[in-house]
Motif scaffolding. Structure first.
Motif, PDB file in Angstrom:
ATOM      1  N   GLN A 233       0.930  -1.321  -0.018  1.00 56.08           N
ATOM      2  CA  GLN A 233      -0.018   0.061   0.074  1.00 56.08           C
ATOM      3  C   GLN A 233       0.675   1.271   0.023  1.00 56.08           C
ATOM      4  O   GLN A 233       0.519   2.432  -0.572  1.00 56.08           O
ATOM      5  CB  GLN A 233      -0.910  -0.074   1.069  1.00 56.08           C
ATOM      6  N   ALA A 234       1.953   1.182   0.618  1.00 53.14           N
ATOM      7  CA  ALA A 234       2.657   2.395   0.636  1.00 53.14           C
ATOM      8  C   ALA A 234       3.507   2.790  -0.654  1.00 53.14           C
ATOM      9  O   ALA A 234       3.694   4.002  -1.160  1.00 53.14           O
ATOM     10  CB  ALA A 234       3.955   2.157   1.730  1.00 53.14           C
ATOM     11  N   VAL A 235       3.796   1.540  -1.259  1.00 53.82           N
ATOM     12  CA  VAL A 235       4.358   1.875  -2.686  1.00 53.82           C
ATOM     13  C   VAL A 235       3.045   2.286  -3.630  1.00 53.82           C
ATOM     14  O   VAL A 235       3.383   3.409  -4.432  1.00 53.82           O
ATOM     15  CB  VAL A 235       4.694   0.481  -3.381  1.00 53.82           C
ATOM     16  N   ALA A 236       1.928   2.057  -3.240  1.00 54.01           N
ATOM     17  CA  ALA A 236       0.941   2.485  -4.131  1.00 54.01           C
ATOM     18  C   ALA A 236       0.747   4.037  -3.939  1.00 54.01           C
ATOM     19  O   ALA A 236       0.304   4.718  -4.832  1.00 54.01           O
ATOM     20  CB  ALA A 236      -0.455   1.655  -3.941  1.00 54.01           C
ATOM     21  N   ASP A 237       0.890   4.246  -2.615  1.00 56.40           N
ATOM     22  CA  ASP A 237       0.693   5.612  -2.029  1.00 56.40           C
ATOM     23  C   ASP A 237       1.534   6.779  -3.026  1.00 56.40           C
ATOM     24  O   ASP A 237       1.187   7.737  -3.109  1.00 56.40           O
ATOM     25  CB  ASP A 237       0.705   5.675  -0.522  1.00 56.40           C
ATOM     26  N   GLU A 238       2.710   6.145  -3.062  1.00 56.57           N
ATOM     27  CA  GLU A 238       3.715   6.979  -4.081  1.00 56.57           C
ATOM     28  C   GLU A 238       3.274   6.993  -5.531  1.00 56.57           C
ATOM     29  O   GLU A 238       3.880   7.873  -6.027  1.00 56.57           O
ATOM     30  CB  GLU A 238       4.950   6.317  -3.702  1.00 56.57           C
ATOM     31  N   GLY A 239       2.385   6.219  -5.948  1.00 55.62           N
ATOM     32  CA  GLY A 239       2.013   6.205  -7.291  1.00 55.62           C
ATOM     33  C   GLY A 239       2.946   5.711  -8.486  1.00 55.62           C
ATOM     34  O   GLY A 239       3.889   5.179  -8.168  1.00 55.62           O
ATOM     35  N   VAL A 240       2.457   5.913  -9.658  1.00 53.82           N
ATOM     36  CA  VAL A 240       3.154   5.390 -10.815  1.00 53.82           C
ATOM     37  C   VAL A 240       4.060   6.260 -11.334  1.00 53.82           C
ATOM     38  O   VAL A 240       4.025   7.630 -11.181  1.00 53.82           O
ATOM     39  CB  VAL A 240       2.109   4.977 -11.977  1.00 53.82           C
ATOM     40  N   ASP A 241       5.315   5.786 -11.873  1.00 54.56           N
ATOM     41  CA  ASP A 241       6.310   6.893 -12.521  1.00 54.56           C
ATOM     42  C   ASP A 241       5.696   7.664 -13.373  1.00 54.56           C
ATOM     43  O   ASP A 241       4.975   7.038 -14.445  1.00 54.56           O
ATOM     44  CB  ASP A 241       7.297   5.964 -12.871  1.00 54.56           C
ATOM     45  N   GLY A 242       5.849   8.971 -13.394  1.00 52.26           N
ATOM     46  CA  GLY A 242       5.097   9.821 -14.556  1.00 52.26           C
ATOM     47  C   GLY A 242       3.936  10.300 -14.153  1.00 52.26           C
ATOM     48  O   GLY A 242       3.279  10.915 -15.052  1.00 52.26           O
ATOM     49  N   GLY A 243       3.188   9.803 -13.003  1.00 56.49           N
ATOM     50  CA  GLY A 243       1.947  10.281 -12.685  1.00 56.49           C
ATOM     51  C   GLY A 243       0.587   9.443 -13.450  1.00 56.49           C
ATOM     52  O   GLY A 243      -0.436  10.051 -13.564  1.00 56.49           O
ATOM     53  N   ALA A 244       1.025   8.387 -14.251  1.00 57.95           N
ATOM     54  CA  ALA A 244      -0.024   7.682 -14.808  1.00 57.95           C
ATOM     55  C   ALA A 244      -0.871   6.927 -13.817  1.00 57.95           C
ATOM     56  O   ALA A 244      -0.374   6.804 -12.774  1.00 57.95           O
ATOM     57  CB  ALA A 244       0.264   7.071 -16.143  1.00 57.95           C
ATOM     58  N   GLY A 245      -1.946   6.099 -14.405  1.00 61.52           N
ATOM     59  CA  GLY A 245      -2.594   5.385 -13.434  1.00 61.52           C
ATOM     60  C   GLY A 245      -2.052   3.958 -13.509  1.00 61.52           C
ATOM     61  O   GLY A 245      -2.460   3.043 -12.896  1.00 61.52           O
ATOM     62  N   ASP A 246      -1.253   3.629 -14.503  1.00 63.69           N
ATOM     63  CA  ASP A 246      -0.567   2.415 -14.795  1.00 63.69           C
ATOM     64  C   ASP A 246       0.627   2.171 -15.432  1.00 63.69           C
ATOM     65  O   ASP A 246       0.885   2.726 -16.370  1.00 63.69           O
ATOM     66  CB  ASP A 246      -1.643   1.534 -15.981  1.00 63.69           C
ATOM     67  N   GLY A 247       1.681   1.609 -14.744  1.00 64.49           N
ATOM     68  CA  GLY A 247       2.881   1.792 -15.052  1.00 64.49           C
ATOM     69  C   GLY A 247       3.800   1.428 -14.154  1.00 64.49           C
ATOM     70  O   GLY A 247       3.665   0.853 -13.195  1.00 64.49           O
ATOM     71  N   SER A 248       5.264   1.622 -14.199  1.00 63.85           N
ATOM     72  CA  SER A 248       6.152   1.448 -13.237  1.00 63.85           C
ATOM     73  C   SER A 248       5.952   2.078 -12.078  1.00 63.85           C
ATOM     74  O   SER A 248       5.636   3.397 -12.050  1.00 63.85           O
ATOM     75  CB  SER A 248       7.433   1.753 -13.933  1.00 63.85           C
ATOM     76  N   PRO A 249       6.216   1.602 -10.823  1.00 61.13           N
ATOM     77  CA  PRO A 249       5.989   2.272  -9.453  1.00 61.13           C
ATOM     78  C   PRO A 249       6.978   3.200  -9.208  1.00 61.13           C
ATOM     79  O   PRO A 249       8.066   3.091  -9.792  1.00 61.13           O
ATOM     80  CB  PRO A 249       5.911   1.223  -8.677  1.00 61.13           C
ATOM     81  N   THR A 250       6.484   4.385  -8.764  1.00 54.42           N
ATOM     82  CA  THR A 250       7.714   5.308  -8.519  1.00 54.42           C
ATOM     83  C   THR A 250       8.626   4.976  -7.567  1.00 54.42           C
ATOM     84  O   THR A 250       9.800   5.362  -7.681  1.00 54.42           O
ATOM     85  CB  THR A 250       6.986   6.840  -7.853  1.00 54.42           C
ATOM     86  N   THR A 251       8.263   4.151  -6.737  1.00 59.66           N
ATOM     87  CA  THR A 251       9.095   3.638  -5.789  1.00 59.66           C
ATOM     88  C   THR A 251       9.588   2.137  -6.094  1.00 59.66           C
ATOM     89  O   THR A 251       8.520   1.025  -6.049  1.00 59.66           O
ATOM     90  CB  THR A 251       8.339   3.480  -4.328  1.00 59.66           C
ATOM     91  N   PRO A 252      10.879   2.078  -6.719  1.00 59.56           N
ATOM     92  CA  PRO A 252      11.483   0.757  -7.194  1.00 59.56           C
ATOM     93  C   PRO A 252      10.982  -0.583  -6.115  1.00 59.56           C
ATOM     94  O   PRO A 252      11.139  -0.196  -4.770  1.00 59.56           O
ATOM     95  CB  PRO A 252      12.923   0.775  -7.301  1.00 59.56           C
ATOM     96  N   VAL A 253      10.636  -1.667  -6.458  1.00 60.78           N
ATOM     97  CA  VAL A 253      10.192  -2.636  -5.555  1.00 60.78           C
ATOM     98  C   VAL A 253      10.961  -3.894  -5.856  1.00 60.78           C
ATOM     99  O   VAL A 253      11.037  -4.324  -7.209  1.00 60.78           O
ATOM    100  CB  VAL A 253       8.777  -3.057  -5.640  1.00 60.78           C
ATOM    101  N   ILE A 254      11.786  -4.547  -5.001  1.00 62.75           N
ATOM    102  CA  ILE A 254      12.699  -5.665  -5.258  1.00 62.75           C
ATOM    103  C   ILE A 254      12.379  -6.594  -4.364  1.00 62.75           C
ATOM    104  O   ILE A 254      12.227  -6.722  -3.337  1.00 62.75           O
ATOM    105  CB  ILE A 254      14.147  -5.101  -5.091  1.00 62.75           C
ATOM    106  N   ILE A 255      12.118  -7.767  -5.075  1.00 58.72           N
ATOM    107  CA  ILE A 255      12.126  -9.133  -4.446  1.00 58.72           C
ATOM    108  C   ILE A 255      13.609  -9.668  -4.116  1.00 58.72           C
ATOM    109  O   ILE A 255      14.345 -10.100  -5.081  1.00 58.72           O
ATOM    110  CB  ILE A 255      10.977 -10.121  -5.145  1.00 58.72           C
ATOM    111  N   GLU A 256      13.932  -9.777  -2.815  1.00 57.82           N
ATOM    112  CA  GLU A 256      15.367 -10.089  -2.676  1.00 57.82           C
ATOM    113  C   GLU A 256      15.327 -11.748  -2.733  1.00 57.82           C
ATOM    114  O   GLU A 256      16.222 -12.370  -2.871  1.00 57.82           O
ATOM    115  CB  GLU A 256      15.813  -9.678  -1.229  1.00 57.82           C
ATOM    116  N   GLY A 257      14.073 -12.461  -2.160  1.00 58.78           N
ATOM    117  CA  GLY A 257      14.118 -13.749  -2.293  1.00 58.78           C
ATOM    118  C   GLY A 257      12.848 -14.185  -1.605  1.00 58.78           C
ATOM    119  O   GLY A 257      11.901 -13.467  -1.095  1.00 58.78           O
ATOM    120  N   VAL A 258      12.430 -15.530  -1.884  1.00 57.72           N
ATOM    121  CA  VAL A 258      11.169 -16.206  -1.385  1.00 57.72           C
ATOM    122  C   VAL A 258      11.628 -17.362  -0.762  1.00 57.72           C
ATOM    123  O   VAL A 258      12.274 -18.387  -1.461  1.00 57.72           O
ATOM    124  CB  VAL A 258      10.178 -16.299  -2.546  1.00 57.72           C
ATOM    125  N   GLU A 259      11.020 -17.719   0.394  1.00 60.57           N
ATOM    126  CA  GLU A 259      11.275 -19.104   1.122  1.00 60.57           C
ATOM    127  C   GLU A 259       9.649 -19.360   1.241  1.00 60.57           C
ATOM    128  O   GLU A 259       8.803 -18.829   1.563  1.00 60.57           O
ATOM    129  CB  GLU A 259      11.827 -18.590   2.630  1.00 60.57           C
TER     130      GLU A 259
END
Length: 261
Positions: A233-259
Motif C-alpha cells: 500500500q505504501a508503494v501504491a501511495d507513492e503512485g506510478v512513475d510519471g503520474g499515470a494510473g498504470d506503469g512502473s511504480p515510482t518507488t522501485p520494488v525488489i524481491i530479494e528472495g522467497v522462502e
C-alpha cells in the motif's frame, strides 16, 4: 517425525538463501561505513567538524549524503529458465506459507503469503518450484495500477511484463465467480483471453478490486497476503512513475528472495 528428503532439501536451500541475503546486507553495511568515513575525512580536510543537530531533523551535511544503508539491491534484469512445469500433485493438496523478502524505498519487509495448494494446485506447484529455485530472487515488481483496479504485479525477471519461465500453463483455477478480488489477494497474471498463458508473473491486490472476466474467464487465485500488505500500500501511495494510473511504480520494488514451507 523424521524430515523427508524433500523437506531437507528445502531447508538446505532456505539456509543458502538466508546466508546469501546476510552477505548482501553485510556488503551494504560496509558501503555505508565507507561513505561515512569519506564524508568525515572531507569534513576535516575542509577545515571544521560537522556538529550534530540535536534540535530534531537532519543536519545539512546528513541530508546531502547518500544513505547506502537504506538502499535496496538492484534488480538482476534478464531472462531466466524455471525448468520444467511441475505436476499439480507437487502442491500436496495443502496450505503453504511463502515469505517474500521485499525491499521498497530502502525498507525491507517480510510479505507473508498463504498459498492454497488444494484450490489452485497447478499455480501453487509452479510458484513453489520457482521460489525454491531462486527464480524470483532479485527481481523487480514492474507494474503498479492505481486506477480502476489496484494491483502490484511481480515475477518477471526481464522487468518488461513479457517474460516467462520457459513454460506456460492452464486452465484457470479458483477464480472468483463475482470478479471481486479482495485486498490481499494473490493471483496469477496471464494474457488477455488466454487461460493457458500463466507462467511466473503474479499480482498482489492492495485494495478491493473488481477485475472483469474476459473470454477465458477470471484469474487464478493462488493465495492471500497474511502480513506485510501495508508495504505494498505504501508503494501504491507513492503512485506510478510519471503520474499515470498504470506503469512502473515510482518507488522501485525488489524481491530479494522467497522462502516456502
Amino acid at each position: 517425525m523424521a524430515a523427508t528428503k524433500r523437506e531437507r532439501e528445502y531447508a538446505r536451500k532456505r539456509q543458502e538463501k538466508w546466508e546469501q541475503r546476510q552477505a548482501q546486507a553485510r556488503a551494504r553495511r560496509q558501503r555505508t561505513f565507507a561513505i561515512v568515513a569519506i564524508v568525515a575525512i572531507l569534513a576535516l580536510v575542509g577545515g571544521g567538524f560537522v556538529v550534530a543537530n540535536l534540535g530534531g531533523g537532519a543536519s545539512p551535511a546528513a541530508s546531502s549524503t547518500p544513505q547506502a544503508a537504506g538502499d535496496c539491491p538492484a534488480a538482476e534484469i534478464g531472462a531466466r529458465s524455471g525448468g520444467d512445469l511441475p505436476d499439480p500433485s507437487a502442491a500436496e493438496d495443502r496450505t503453504w506459507t511463502a515469505t517474500v523478502d521485499l525491499c521498497a524505498g530502502g525498507t525491507e519487509t517480510d510479505l507473508v503469503l498463504e498459498l492454497d495448494g488444494a484450490a489452485a494446485p497447478q499455480a501453487v506447484a509452479s510458484f513453489v518450484s520457482l521460489a525454491n529455485q531462486g527464480y524470483y530472487d532479485n527481481t523487480s515488481c514492474h507494474r503498479l495500477t492505481t486506477q480502476g483496479i489496484y494491483v502490484l504485479q511481480c515475477g518477471d525477471p526481464t522487468g518488461t511484463g513479457t517474460g516467462d519461465p520457459g513454460y506456460s500453463y492452464g486452465p484457470i483455477e479458483n477464480a472468483p465467480k463475482d470478479d471481486v478480488y479482495p485486498a490481499g489477494t494473490v493471483a496469477m497474471a496471464r494474457q488477455g483471453n488466454n487461460g493457458e498463458s500463466m507462467g511466473s508473473q503474479f499480482f498482489i491486490v492492495y485494495q478491493d478490486s473488481t477485475i472483469p472476466s474476459d473470454t477465458a474467464g477470471g484469474y487464478t487465485v493462488l493465495g492471500t497476503v497474511t502480513s506485510g500488505l501495508d508495504a505494498v500500500q505504501a508503494v501504491a501511495d507513492e503512485g506510478v512513475d510519471g503520474g499515470a494510473g498504470d506503469g512502473s511504480p515510482t518507488t522501485p520494488v525488489i524481491i530479494e528472495g522467497v522462502e516456502t514451507q
